[in-house]
Scaffold this active site. Sequence first.
Site, PDB file in Angstrom:
ATOM      1  N   GLU A   1       0.825  -1.213   0.000  1.00  0.00           N
ATOM      2  CA  GLU A   1       0.000   0.000   0.000  1.00  0.00           C
ATOM      3  C   GLU A   1       0.853   1.254   0.000  1.00  0.00           C
ATOM      4  OE1 GLU A   1      -2.731  -3.184   0.846  1.00  0.00           O
ATOM      5  OE2 GLU A   1      -0.767  -2.690   1.699  1.00  0.00           O
TER       6      GLU A   1
ATOM      7  N   HIS B   1      -9.432  -6.186  10.348  1.00  0.00           N
ATOM      8  CA  HIS B   1     -10.149  -6.002   9.087  1.00  0.00           C
ATOM      9  C   HIS B   1     -11.517  -5.361   9.287  1.00  0.00           C
ATOM     10  CE1 HIS B   1      -7.303  -9.308   8.444  1.00  0.00           C
ATOM     11  NE2 HIS B   1      -7.298  -8.995   7.163  1.00  0.00           N
TER      12      HIS B   1
END
Length: 343
Positions: free
Chosen positions: A73, A142
Site C-alpha cells: 500500500e 479487518h
Amino acid sequence: LQQRRGLRLSAPAAIQVTVRDALNQALDEELERDERVFLLGEEVAQYDGAYKISRGLWKKYGDKRVIDTPISEMGFTGIAVGAAMVWLRPVCEFMTFNFSMQAIDQVINSAAKSCYMSAGSISVPIVFRGPNGASAGVAAQHSQCFAAWYGHCPGLKVVSPWSAEDAKGLLKASIRDDNPVVMLESELLYGVPFEMSEQAQSKEFVIPIGKAKIERQGTHVTLVAHSRPVGHCLEAATVLAKEGVECEVINMRTIRPMDIETVEASVMKTNHLVTVEGGWPQFGVGAEICARIMEGSAFNYLDAPAVRVTGADVPMPYAKILEDNCIPQVKDIVFAVKKALNI
C-alpha cells in the site's frame, strides 16, 4: 406516434442494482469518459477485483488503465498520489481501509496537505476507495471504521455511501472532484440490491459531495447515520411506527464536508436526535454531529439530550456472537429512540 395520438407513455421503471454493480458501472463510465482516469490496487485487473467491483474493466481498458499492484500500500498509494499531482485522476483501491494505515503518510501528508502547502498550486485529484468498517468473521484488523479518522483531516473529502444510487453518484462525483476524496464503502452492502431510478441510470448522474439525504420523513425523532446503519435506522423506524413513533431518517452520505444544515432543520422539527454509526464512540462521527447541534441554533429546539448509538469500545472480536454484540443492531436503535423520547 402514441404521443401524437395523446396517449400517456409510462416512464421506464426503476431497476434493482446491487452496490457492487453500481460501483462497477460508475468506474466503467468514468474510465470511458476521461482518459486520465485509471484504477490501481491489489487484484483489481486480471482477477476482476477482490470483491468483483472492477469486473470486466481490465479486459475492456487494458493494462494502462486498470493496474494490478504488489501487496504494498505504501508503494502503490505513493505512485497514485504522484500521478494525481501531474493531473491524472487515479482511483486507488484498498482491499480494506485497515490496510490504508500502511499508506497513511501518502494519504494525509502528501495528498490531503499539498494543496494548502503549495498555496493552491498543486491539486491532487485522487480517490481512495474500498471496504470500511465491519465485515463478517474477519476480526479486529479487518473491521475498523475510519470515517472519524479521515473525517478529522482538513484537505480531504470523505464520502460514505449506503444505497446503489449513493455508490454510483458519489463515486462519479469523487472521480471528477479536483480534491483528494476518501470513499468508505461497506463490504456487507456490496451484494445488496437497491432500487435505482431512471435518473441514476444516466451516465451523467452524480450526487453532490456534502449533501445529506432524508430517506424517511418523520416528526418525533431524527435518526442520523451513514453507510450500513442507514438501513438499520429505516428498519427501526418501521418497528417504531407500529408504536406510533415517526422517525425521520437522514443518510449523511458525506462525512466531510458535513451537511449539518439538513440535520439542524430536522432537529428543529422533531426536537430529538439519535446518531447511529458502526465506529467506536470516542471522538466519533456521532460525537461531532452532537457537538455541532449543541453549538448551533438547533440546540434550543431539543427537548432531551441527544443519544449516540455506536460500535462497542473494543477491537472487533472474531467470534460471531461477540461480533454481533459489537455492532449496532435494530434493537439498539429502538432502545435509544425510546430513551430519547422517555417512553
